[in-house]
Design a protein around this motif. Structure first.
Motif, PDB file in Angstrom:
ATOM      1  N   HIS A 120       0.929  -1.207   0.153  1.00  0.00           N
ATOM      2  CA  HIS A 120      -0.057  -0.048  -0.127  1.00  0.00           C
ATOM      3  C   HIS A 120       0.925   1.189  -0.163  1.00  0.00           C
ATOM      4  N   LYS A 130      -0.192   5.390   0.654  1.00  0.00           N
ATOM      5  CA  LYS A 130      -1.488   5.438   1.337  1.00  0.00           C
ATOM      6  C   LYS A 130      -1.493   6.773   1.969  1.00  0.00           C
ATOM      7  N   LEU A 184      -4.660   9.191   1.437  1.00  0.00           N
ATOM      8  CA  LEU A 184      -5.543   9.492   2.545  1.00  0.00           C
ATOM      9  C   LEU A 184      -5.554  11.141   2.620  1.00  0.00           C
ATOM     10  N   ASP A 213      -1.682  -5.074  -4.620  1.00  0.00           N
ATOM     11  CA  ASP A 213      -1.934  -3.887  -3.642  1.00  0.00           C
ATOM     12  C   ASP A 213      -0.530  -3.078  -3.303  1.00  0.00           C
ATOM     13  N   HIS A 270      -1.398   2.015  -3.159  1.00  0.00           N
ATOM     14  CA  HIS A 270      -2.605   2.375  -2.540  1.00  0.00           C
ATOM     15  C   HIS A 270      -3.625   2.599  -3.470  1.00  0.00           C
ATOM     16  N   ASN A 291      -6.207  -5.451  -5.917  1.00  0.00           N
ATOM     17  CA  ASN A 291      -7.513  -4.717  -6.394  1.00  0.00           C
ATOM     18  C   ASN A 291      -7.452  -3.160  -6.374  1.00  0.00           C
ATOM     19  N   HIS A 292      -6.325  -2.691  -5.691  1.00  0.00           N
ATOM     20  CA  HIS A 292      -6.101  -1.492  -5.639  1.00  0.00           C
ATOM     21  C   HIS A 292      -5.222  -0.732  -6.567  1.00  0.00           C
ATOM     22  N   HIS A 333      -4.243  -9.669   0.303  1.00  0.00           N
ATOM     23  CA  HIS A 333      -5.370  -9.142   0.567  1.00  0.00           C
ATOM     24  C   HIS A 333      -6.138  -8.863   1.661  1.00  0.00           C
ATOM     25  N   HIS A 343      -5.012  -8.782   4.946  1.00  0.00           N
ATOM     26  CA  HIS A 343      -4.427  -8.100   6.169  1.00  0.00           C
ATOM     27  C   HIS A 343      -4.495  -9.027   7.531  1.00  0.00           C
ATOM     28  N   SER A 369       3.804  -0.103   6.120  1.00  0.00           N
ATOM     29  CA  SER A 369       3.896   0.539   7.375  1.00  0.00           C
ATOM     30  C   SER A 369       2.807   1.026   8.014  1.00  0.00           C
ATOM     31  N   PHE A 370       1.822   1.421   7.232  1.00  0.00           N
ATOM     32  CA  PHE A 370       0.496   2.119   7.521  1.00  0.00           C
ATOM     33  C   PHE A 370      -0.635   1.199   7.241  1.00  0.00           C
TER      34      PHE A 370
END
Lengths: 232, 104
Positions: free
Chosen positions: A41, A44, A48, A84, A87, A118-119, A159, A161, A192-193
């Motif tokens: 990700h 990310k 955001l 993924d 992100h 999917n991302h 996927h 997590h 990391s996030f």
């Protein structure tokens, strides 16, 4: 007396192939000299931020530091990212040049395979490597989303997590984990996030319907294996 | 469900990331200033230490000094949250191993 051969460096086995987990959430497959990571990700935080959720924009940098650690420990010939990795599909427009440079430096001489997530369904732009939906390591299929298995097929996917909560000494400790049984492993999110979805949740029940699995929880210093009955 | 998972981030994580990548960030300075006033008054303690510098006499005692009794009573009462987590995970794992060995 506990047998002294048991160490805090557990190995996961799938279809007779050894998988070595590390503290950052990667899996090293010595038989194929391949390092596997899932759900980075990247970007990310910057994604955001566009939606008004402001986090320190260093997630990519922090994730790449972990990747440096995983690569240095395993020295693989190939790096396979199980989807993924970014992100969203515009992450390449926001990623810092320094981070692109660092990724290139870390993976010099290493084959990179980006699996579609999917991302990030499209191949990443300007980052080299190969792009695929699915990749096979011998009898093991690697893909982003866990899927129905055909006869004799084993799978490593991301996927979901996964995270597991363990009750001990009146406390509940929740950690990211690998989860698996004889035919499939789902990897924790490496980024990391990224957080974790409890392994007791519905998506896991769907792929481990007998409730028959092990988890390998990532502690601060070691990876700890527990059977399903020990997890809340 | 997936959206909720993505936007919930551990505050420890934010602290760790800022400390590593932007330690002078105003949130970090605010956190430290806040903590300095919390359990002990760091500024007052610092002023005291500066005042007595060079005039500190250290003496190892045979018995507990009456002035030390309050702090000795605090031992075991203050906990540092999370520091034993790794040991607890290892203990839980060892229990399972012991149980398995008993059944053999």
């Amino acid at each position: 007396m506990r047998p002294c051969v048991l160490s805090r460096a557990p190995r996961i086995e799938l279809s007779g192939i050894d998988l070595l987990p590390d503290l950052a959430g990667a899996l090293y497959v010595p038989d194929f000299e391949a390092l596997l990571v899932a759900d980075l990700h990247l970007e990310k935080a910057s994604s955001l931020a566009r939606r008004g959720v402001h986090l320190p924009p260093y997630d990519t940098r922090a994730t790449l530091e972990h990747l440096a650690f995983s690569l240095a420990a395993s020295r693989p010939r190939r790096l396979i990212l199980l989807g993924d990795s970014f992100h969203d599909d515009e992450a390449h427009l926001r990623i810092d040049q320094a981070d692109i440079g660092e990724l290139a430096r870390l993976t010099r001489g290493i084959d990179i395979i980006w699996l579609a997530g999917n991302h990030d369904p499209s191949p990443p732009k300007g980052l080299g490597g190969h792009h695929a939906q699915v990749v096979a390591l011998g009898p093991i299929t690697l893909r982003h989303v866990p899927s129905s298995l055909i006869e004799g097929e084993c799978e490593i996917a991301g996927h979901l997590h996964p995270a597991a909560a363990l009750a001990q000494r009146g406390r509940s400790l929740k950690r990211k984990c690998f989860i698996g049984h004889a035919r499939r492993i789902v990897m924790p999110a490496y980024g990391s996030f990224t957080g974790g979805l409890s392994v007791s949740a519905a998506p896991f029940q769907a792929i481990f319907p007998m409730g028959d699995f092990n988890v390998w929880m990532i502690g601060g210093k070691a990876i700890h294996r527990f059977p399903a009955h020990r997890i809340r | 469900e997936k959206t909720a998972r993505q936007t919930t981030v551990n505050s420890d994580l934010i602290y760790d990331v800022l400390r590593r990548h932007e330690p002078q960030h105003i949130l970090m300075r605010a956190a430290w200033d806040d903590a300095a006033d919390g359990l002990i008054d760091v500024h007052r303690l610092g002023a005291l230490l500066k005042r007595i510098r060079g005039r500190i006499v250290h003496r190892a005692l045979d018995t507990v000094s009456p002035l030390a009794v309050p702090v000795m009573l605090e031992i075991g009462r203050e906990s540092v949250y999370g520091e034993a987590d790794d040991a607890i995970l290892a203990e839980a794992e060892d229990e399972l191993i012991d149980e398995a060995m008993r059944l053999v």
